[in-house]
Motif scaffolding. Structure first.
Motif, PDB file in Angstrom:
ATOM      1  N   LEU A 106      -6.934   3.678   6.968  1.00  0.00           N
ATOM      2  CA  LEU A 106      -6.859   4.671   5.889  1.00  0.00           C
ATOM      3  C   LEU A 106      -7.040   6.096   6.427  1.00  0.00           C
ATOM      4  CD1 LEU A 106      -6.484   5.367   2.951  1.00  0.00           C
ATOM      5  CD2 LEU A 106      -8.893   4.930   2.545  1.00  0.00           C
ATOM      6  N   ILE A 108      -6.106   7.225   9.284  1.00  0.00           N
ATOM      7  CA  ILE A 108      -4.832   7.627   9.897  1.00  0.00           C
ATOM      8  C   ILE A 108      -3.808   7.943   8.813  1.00  0.00           C
ATOM      9  CG2 ILE A 108      -2.904   6.830  11.320  1.00  0.00           C
ATOM     10  CD1 ILE A 108      -5.034   5.102  12.840  1.00  0.00           C
ATOM     11  N   ILE A 109      -3.775   7.101   7.789  1.00  0.00           N
ATOM     12  CA  ILE A 109      -2.804   7.324   6.702  1.00  0.00           C
ATOM     13  C   ILE A 109      -3.109   8.641   5.981  1.00  0.00           C
ATOM     14  CG2 ILE A 109      -2.142   6.472   4.411  1.00  0.00           C
ATOM     15  CD1 ILE A 109      -2.150   3.642   5.595  1.00  0.00           C
ATOM     16  N   LEU A 110      -4.386   8.921   5.729  1.00  0.00           N
ATOM     17  CA  LEU A 110      -4.746  10.165   5.034  1.00  0.00           C
ATOM     18  C   LEU A 110      -4.488  11.395   5.899  1.00  0.00           C
ATOM     19  CD1 LEU A 110      -8.107   9.147   3.321  1.00  0.00           C
ATOM     20  CD2 LEU A 110      -5.968   9.697   2.177  1.00  0.00           C
TER      21      LEU A 110
ATOM     22  N   LEU B  43      -5.042  -1.318   0.256  1.00  0.00           N
ATOM     23  CA  LEU B  43      -4.557   0.020  -0.123  1.00  0.00           C
ATOM     24  C   LEU B  43      -3.530  -0.064  -1.244  1.00  0.00           C
ATOM     25  CD1 LEU B  43      -4.042   1.916   3.273  1.00  0.00           C
ATOM     26  CD2 LEU B  43      -5.970   1.994   1.731  1.00  0.00           C
ATOM     27  N   PHE B  70       0.407   6.875  -4.510  1.00  0.00           N
ATOM     28  CA  PHE B  70      -0.727   6.681  -3.603  1.00  0.00           C
ATOM     29  C   PHE B  70      -1.784   7.790  -3.733  1.00  0.00           C
ATOM     30  CE2 PHE B  70      -2.536   7.150   0.777  1.00  0.00           C
ATOM     31  CZ  PHE B  70      -3.392   6.063   0.703  1.00  0.00           C
ATOM     32  N   LEU B  74      -5.535   7.285  -5.280  1.00  0.00           N
ATOM     33  CA  LEU B  74      -6.760   7.637  -4.541  1.00  0.00           C
ATOM     34  C   LEU B  74      -7.711   8.441  -5.433  1.00  0.00           C
ATOM     35  CD1 LEU B  74      -5.240   8.824  -1.143  1.00  0.00           C
ATOM     36  CD2 LEU B  74      -6.785   6.891  -1.393  1.00  0.00           C
TER      37      LEU B  74
END
Lengths: 527, 114
Positions: A106, A108-110, B43, B70, B74
């Motif tokens: 997460l 890395i994705i963010l 996720l 996404f 979040l």
């Protein structure tokens, strides 16, 4: 606006796979966390939430007596960052079944994928397929973003990654409103408000640039259309929505800002004639040069061409891009007027989301200078795109891949032995323990000081106990426990330093009882 | 495309999304192991689905929903988790309840609209 097709799905899949592969290089063989002080604190906050199944307004108790605590004089429990970003990390740790791997994913994705996809989306909707693909590849190999990720300034990357989406939503709303006041798509404005609040709660600087851009663009539309580009009712609802999300967390953000007040006075006016000029010799220097972070200067002519393209077209989306550029410039020069002193260089981390679409647009605009048939133009697009990718992989990719492969190897990050000791401390020491960490920065030669600083930060976060390494800042009596970590020095074969450390610990703490000894790490309770 | 080919492509939809999903799964498995794959599924369930559900109600286009789901998820889930946690005192249950509430509300509202 253009509909996405199968080729977009394929392009996004390729961008996702390549991006995730490159950015995950530091954790592919070793999933243990890494980074400087910020990285440890941010990681530790999420780790605390997951470990104790608890979130709240306050910082974890072991944050007290640290630099983070000092940002709120009189209230050390007040957090520097609102909790939402950390809750997301904690939840993926909680439900992902492992302390490190799902959170690495997460993070890395963010820090990267979110920005890559946001830039792809904006560029694809406004400028077509090829500029979107090329901008996406540039985003993968954004050296400044990657180095910031390595160091641990990760919240600001996520904050800036949301800016293209915020601007897109506002553009969509204003276009629909200007086209037909009665049938404006208010939903875009509400989504924009939510994303703006989220960006601000992750890190204020991304939201600041977005608000500045929206303000400038709205003023432009007001001037151009001679009427407001939004309905009061929809704007009031979106402000209310923003406030409901943002305001409960605002006191922490604003009290932190008061800890670094700015004063209005003009200084360094000459820097207004440069894109950015650091007030002091910066470190690392390459982070503050165009060539150092954008793969050399080969992209610069295309960046200028992209800006020229905006001026020539002057559609509303082009003007929005232009005002984004202007907003970033203004943000980067706030220190000239006495604001954001010492922090405004961090606005540079918002450069990639804007520069890379412009470079890709500028490059692909070369097509318009060649008069050929439609079929040949398609071949030309492929040819130009391949040439661009060759340049990206030749100039932009190598420094990023090299940095990724060499980042925080071996004892440069927390080791399995140190993790084991941290987990033992977590299980066995009282929660209010204050642990003195040796080797302290004063015990080691200069070249080891930066490295040892982040070591004890990570030990602190992973053991959920307060650590410190300074006897000059704290009374000897405040420390309840002592940890002596010989493991790194032992791995380096520094026997002399090990002996000196042993002697220093005996001199500093004569009355101590051994609790733990394993892998050259010892933990004592102090008498 | 001939009529026969067109008919076949309708009955057998393009395998691209299926192939890409499979490649992604293998890639994540290779890169991070089982926990990587599990983390990715988390996720999708935890953030993408709630975000997509809300955007679906707002009648945004398919590509907009795909890209905005996404980040919006979040926000929704972390915000819901934070406030619910103040009431029930458990982060993980707050997250589960938040996701279930958003999904249920989305499905109900969509059904009512129909």
């Amino acid at each position: 606006m253009q509909g996405m097709k199968t080729r977009d799905v394929i392009a996004l899949a390729v961008l996702f796979v390549v991006g995730l592969y490159v950015w995950s290089l530091p954790v592919q063989d070793n999933p243990l966390p890494f980074g400087e002080g910020d990285a440890a604190h941010q990681y530790g906050k999420a780790d605390f939430m997951a470990s104790f199944d608890h979130v709240g307004f306050d910082n974890p108790p072991f944050f007290y007596r640290t630099w983070y605590g000092s940002l709120h004089p009189g209230d050390e429990s007040a957090p520097i960052y609102p909790p939402l970003y950390f809750i997301d990390l904690a939840l993926v740790q909680e439900f992902g079944g492992d302390r490190f791997i799902p959170k690495n994913l997460l993070l890395i994705i963010l820090s990267s994928t979110l920005g890559i996809f946001a830039v792809y989306f904006l560029t694809r909707q406004w400028y077509g397929f090829w500029p979107a693909v090329l901008a996406g590849f540039l985003m993968i190999f954004s050296r400044r973003d990657f180095v910031s990720f390595l160091f641990g300034q990760r919240t600001i990357l996520a904050s800036f990654a949301l800016v293209p989406l915020i601007l897109y939503c506002y553009y969509q709303y204003t276009e629909s409103f200007l086209k037909d006041h009665q049938h404006a798509k208010d939903a875009y404005l509400y989504v924009m408000a939510a994303l703006l609040a989220f960006s601000g709660l992750i890190h204020t600087q991304g939201a600041f640039v977005a608000v500045l851009t929206l303000g400038l663009y709205s003023a432009y539309l007001l001037w151009k259309e001679k009427s407001l580009p939004f309905s009061w009712k929809a704007m009031a609802i979106s402000i209310l929505l923003f406030s409901i999300i943002f305001l409960p967390f605002a006191p922490d953000l604003f009290s932190q800002t008061q800890a670094h007040p700015g004063t209005f006075h003009l200084q360094r006016l000459s820097s207004l004639f440069r894109w950015y000029e650091h007030p002091t010799p910066p470190s690392p220097a390459f982070m503050y040069t165009y060539g150092g972070v954008h793969g050399g200067y080969w992209t610069l002519p295309f960046l200028l061409l992209g800006i020229l393209y905006l001026f020539l077209k002057r559609r509303n989306n082009d003007m929005l891009m232009f005002f984004w550029l202007l907003a970033l410039y203004l943000a980067l020069h706030l220190d000239v007027f006495g604001f954001f002193g010492g922090r405004n260089d961090r606005f540079l981390k918002g450069e990639a989301e804007l520069f890379y679409p412009l470079i890709a647009i500028g490059f692909m605009s070369l097509r318009s200078y060649i008069k050929i048939g439609k079929r040949m133009k398609a071949y030309l697009s492929w040819g130009l795109a391949l040439l661009f990718l060759v340049l990206v992989f030749s100039f932009n990719a190598p420094p990023v891949v090299d940095a990724a492969k060499g980042a925080y190897q071996g004892i440069m990050r927390i080791t399995p032995a140190q993790l084991e000791a941290a987990e033992w401390i977590d299980a066995n020491l009282p929660t209010e323990a204050m642990v003195y960490y040796m080797p302290s920065r004063d015990d080691l030669p200069d070249q080891y000081r930066g490295w040892i600083y982040q070591k004890w930060r990570w030990m602190q976060m992973l053991s959920h106990r307060a650590f410190h390494d300074s006897l000059s800042e704290y009374n000897r009596s405040e420390f309840t426990h002592l940890i002596i970590d010989f493991s790194d020095l032992g791995a380096m074969g520094q026997q002399e330093l090990v002996n000196a450390l042993r002697a220093a610990s005996d001199e500093r703490f004569s009355n101590k009882t051994l609790l733990y000894r394993k892998n050259l790490i010892e933990v004592y309770v102090l008498g | 495309m001939s009529l026969v080919e067109e008919d076949l492509s309708r009955r057998f939809p393009t395998p691209v999304p299926v192939i890409i999903s499979a490649v992604m799964a293998v890639f994540l498995l290779w890169l991070f192991g089982w926990y990587g794959l599990l983390g990715f599924v988390v996720l999708l369930l935890l953030y993408v689905m709630p975000g997509y559900t809300l955007l679906d109600l707002l009648k945004l286009s398919r590509s907009e929903k795909a890209f905005l789901a996404f980040p919006l998820g979040l926000l929704l889930v972390s915000l819901g988790t934070f406030w619910l946690n103040l009431v029930i005192g458990s982060m993980r249950w707050s997250a589960v309840i938040t996701v279930v509430m958003i999904m249920t509300a989305g499905i109900l509202l969509k059904t009512v609209r129909r």
